[in-house]
Design a protein around this motif. Structure first.
Motif, PDB file in Angstrom:
ATOM      1  N   GLY A  31       0.995  -1.282   0.041  1.00 49.22           N
ATOM      2  CA  GLY A  31      -0.075  -0.098  -0.102  1.00 49.22           C
ATOM      3  C   GLY A  31       0.771   1.216   0.078  1.00 49.22           C
ATOM      4  N   LEU A  32       0.458   2.410   0.052  1.00 51.78           N
ATOM      5  CA  LEU A  32       0.902   3.511   0.015  1.00 51.78           C
ATOM      6  C   LEU A  32       1.430   4.069   1.380  1.00 51.78           C
ATOM      7  CD1 LEU A  32      -1.203   5.962  -2.107  1.00 51.78           C
ATOM      8  CD2 LEU A  32       0.856   4.944  -2.928  1.00 51.78           C
ATOM      9  N   THR A  33       2.732   4.409   1.535  1.00 55.52           N
ATOM     10  CA  THR A  33       2.920   4.749   2.993  1.00 55.52           C
ATOM     11  C   THR A  33       2.743   6.232   3.162  1.00 55.52           C
ATOM     12  OG1 THR A  33       4.971   5.812   1.891  1.00 55.52           O
ATOM     13  CG2 THR A  33       5.194   3.618   2.719  1.00 55.52           C
ATOM     14  N   SER A  34       2.865   6.611   4.604  1.00 53.52           N
ATOM     15  CA  SER A  34       2.160   7.783   4.926  1.00 53.52           C
ATOM     16  C   SER A  34       3.031   9.168   4.165  1.00 53.52           C
ATOM     17  CB  SER A  34       2.516   8.286   6.441  1.00 53.52           C
ATOM     18  OG  SER A  34       1.723   7.125   7.185  1.00 53.52           O
ATOM     19  N   SER A  35       4.168   8.962   3.744  1.00 49.04           N
ATOM     20  CA  SER A  35       4.939   9.889   3.064  1.00 49.04           C
ATOM     21  C   SER A  35       4.440   9.968   1.441  1.00 49.04           C
ATOM     22  CB  SER A  35       6.259   9.723   3.024  1.00 49.04           C
ATOM     23  OG  SER A  35       6.924   8.472   2.699  1.00 49.04           O
ATOM     24  N   GLU A  36       4.008   8.868   0.773  1.00 51.28           N
ATOM     25  CA  GLU A  36       3.724   8.549  -0.246  1.00 51.28           C
ATOM     26  C   GLU A  36       2.238   9.328  -0.431  1.00 51.28           C
ATOM     27  OE1 GLU A  36       5.951   4.628  -1.994  1.00 51.28           O
ATOM     28  OE2 GLU A  36       4.000   4.363  -0.793  1.00 51.28           O
ATOM     29  N   ARG A  37       1.513   9.162   0.602  1.00 51.60           N
ATOM     30  CA  ARG A  37       0.364   9.526   0.713  1.00 51.60           C
ATOM     31  C   ARG A  37       0.131  11.328   0.642  1.00 51.60           C
ATOM     32  NH1 ARG A  37      -4.169   6.653   1.601  1.00 51.60           N
ATOM     33  NH2 ARG A  37      -3.806   4.434   2.310  1.00 51.60           N
ATOM     34  N   GLU A  38       1.326  11.785   1.352  1.00 48.51           N
ATOM     35  CA  GLU A  38       1.198  13.291   1.698  1.00 48.51           C
ATOM     36  C   GLU A  38       1.805  13.728   0.336  1.00 48.51           C
ATOM     37  OE1 GLU A  38       4.079  14.109   4.689  1.00 48.51           O
ATOM     38  OE2 GLU A  38       2.608  13.077   6.315  1.00 48.51           O
ATOM     39  N   GLU A  39       2.780  12.960  -0.212  1.00 53.66           N
ATOM     40  CA  GLU A  39       3.309  13.370  -1.460  1.00 53.66           C
ATOM     41  C   GLU A  39       2.131  13.506  -2.817  1.00 53.66           C
ATOM     42  OE1 GLU A  39       6.631  12.461  -4.986  1.00 53.66           O
ATOM     43  OE2 GLU A  39       6.330  11.202  -3.516  1.00 53.66           O
ATOM     44  N   LEU A  40       1.412  12.472  -2.676  1.00 51.99           N
ATOM     45  CA  LEU A  40       0.178  12.332  -3.700  1.00 51.99           C
ATOM     46  C   LEU A  40      -0.658  13.532  -3.412  1.00 51.99           C
ATOM     47  CD1 LEU A  40      -1.385  10.685  -5.860  1.00 51.99           C
ATOM     48  CD2 LEU A  40      -2.413   9.399  -4.032  1.00 51.99           C
ATOM     49  N   ALA A  41      -1.084  13.854  -2.209  1.00 52.29           N
ATOM     50  CA  ALA A  41      -1.809  14.857  -1.913  1.00 52.29           C
ATOM     51  C   ALA A  41      -1.335  16.299  -2.350  1.00 52.29           C
ATOM     52  CB  ALA A  41      -2.272  14.934  -0.326  1.00 52.29           C
ATOM     53  N   ALA A  42      -0.239  16.507  -2.170  1.00 54.70           N
ATOM     54  CA  ALA A  42       0.550  17.742  -2.549  1.00 54.70           C
ATOM     55  C   ALA A  42       0.611  17.831  -4.261  1.00 54.70           C
ATOM     56  CB  ALA A  42       1.880  17.737  -1.956  1.00 54.70           C
ATOM     57  N   LEU A  43       0.821  16.574  -4.834  1.00 53.63           N
ATOM     58  CA  LEU A  43       0.871  16.835  -6.059  1.00 53.63           C
ATOM     59  C   LEU A  43      -0.805  17.032  -6.815  1.00 53.63           C
ATOM     60  CD1 LEU A  43       3.019  13.691  -6.984  1.00 53.63           C
ATOM     61  CD2 LEU A  43       3.636  16.031  -7.480  1.00 53.63           C
ATOM     62  N   ARG A  44      -1.530  16.449  -6.012  1.00 50.45           N
ATOM     63  CA  ARG A  44      -2.937  16.609  -6.606  1.00 50.45           C
ATOM     64  C   ARG A  44      -3.457  18.169  -6.338  1.00 50.45           C
ATOM     65  NH1 ARG A  44      -5.957  10.997  -4.425  1.00 50.45           N
ATOM     66  NH2 ARG A  44      -5.589   9.918  -6.199  1.00 50.45           N
ATOM     67  N   ARG A  45      -3.067  18.762  -5.220  1.00 51.29           N
ATOM     68  CA  ARG A  45      -3.311  20.219  -4.994  1.00 51.29           C
ATOM     69  C   ARG A  45      -2.528  21.028  -6.192  1.00 51.29           C
ATOM     70  NH1 ARG A  45      -2.644  18.734   0.451  1.00 51.29           N
ATOM     71  NH2 ARG A  45      -0.244  19.329   0.374  1.00 51.29           N
ATOM     72  N   GLU A  46      -1.060  20.891  -6.475  1.00 49.71           N
ATOM     73  CA  GLU A  46      -0.537  21.170  -7.450  1.00 49.71           C
ATOM     74  C   GLU A  46      -1.118  21.220  -8.771  1.00 49.71           C
ATOM     75  OE1 GLU A  46       4.081  21.857  -9.178  1.00 49.71           O
ATOM     76  OE2 GLU A  46       3.705  20.104  -8.029  1.00 49.71           O
ATOM     77  N   ASN A  47      -1.430  19.899  -9.296  1.00 51.90           N
ATOM     78  CA  ASN A  47      -2.279  19.832 -10.241  1.00 51.90           C
ATOM     79  C   ASN A  47      -3.316  20.559 -10.544  1.00 51.90           C
ATOM     80  OD1 ASN A  47      -2.841  18.568 -12.792  1.00 51.90           O
ATOM     81  ND2 ASN A  47      -3.358  16.456 -12.187  1.00 51.90           N
ATOM     82  N   ARG A  48      -4.373  20.589  -9.538  1.00 49.27           N
ATOM     83  CA  ARG A  48      -5.665  21.724  -9.375  1.00 49.27           C
ATOM     84  C   ARG A  48      -5.095  22.987  -9.846  1.00 49.27           C
ATOM     85  NH1 ARG A  48      -7.706  19.215  -5.268  1.00 49.27           N
ATOM     86  NH2 ARG A  48      -6.800  20.600  -3.884  1.00 49.27           N
ATOM     87  N   ARG A  49      -4.059  23.457  -8.980  1.00 41.71           N
ATOM     88  CA  ARG A  49      -3.754  24.643  -8.977  1.00 41.71           C
ATOM     89  C   ARG A  49      -3.263  25.145 -10.515  1.00 41.71           C
ATOM     90  NH1 ARG A  49       0.615  27.597  -9.406  1.00 41.71           N
ATOM     91  NH2 ARG A  49       2.016  25.728  -8.773  1.00 41.71           N
ATOM     92  N   LEU A  50      -2.529  24.227 -11.092  1.00 44.95           N
ATOM     93  CA  LEU A  50      -2.018  24.422 -12.408  1.00 44.95           C
ATOM     94  C   LEU A  50      -3.017  24.363 -13.614  1.00 44.95           C
ATOM     95  CD1 LEU A  50       1.189  22.397 -12.402  1.00 44.95           C
ATOM     96  CD2 LEU A  50       1.266  24.752 -12.464  1.00 44.95           C
TER      97      LEU A  50
END
Length: 69
Positions: A31-50
């Motif tokens: 499964g996704l580790t906690s750090s991977e989950r945090e990175e995924l959330a940050a990338l999704r936020r950045e993608n939405r902003r872009l």
């Protein structure tokens, strides 16, 4: 787990989820580790902003193209 949940006034599900995530973080479970989950959330936020930035630029381009005619 049930007793721990009662002792800390938590739901069994919450404790079970925490244990499962700890096992993933330790590499004992897939499964996704906690750090991977945090990175995924940050990338999704950045993608939405872009995407919002691109939309604004498209509208601005249409506006200025209309103004120059």
């Amino acid at each position: 787990m049930g007793q721990v949940a009662k002792d800390f006034d938590l739901t069994d599900t919450a404790v079970r989820d925490w244990v499962r995530q700890a096992e993933v973080d330790a590499g004992a479970r897939d499964g996704l580790t906690s750090s991977e989950r945090e990175e995924l959330a940050a990338l999704r936020r950045e993608n939405r902003r872009l995407r919002e930035d691109v939309d604004i630029l498209k509208r601005a381009t249409a506006f200025f193209a209309k103004e120059t005619r």
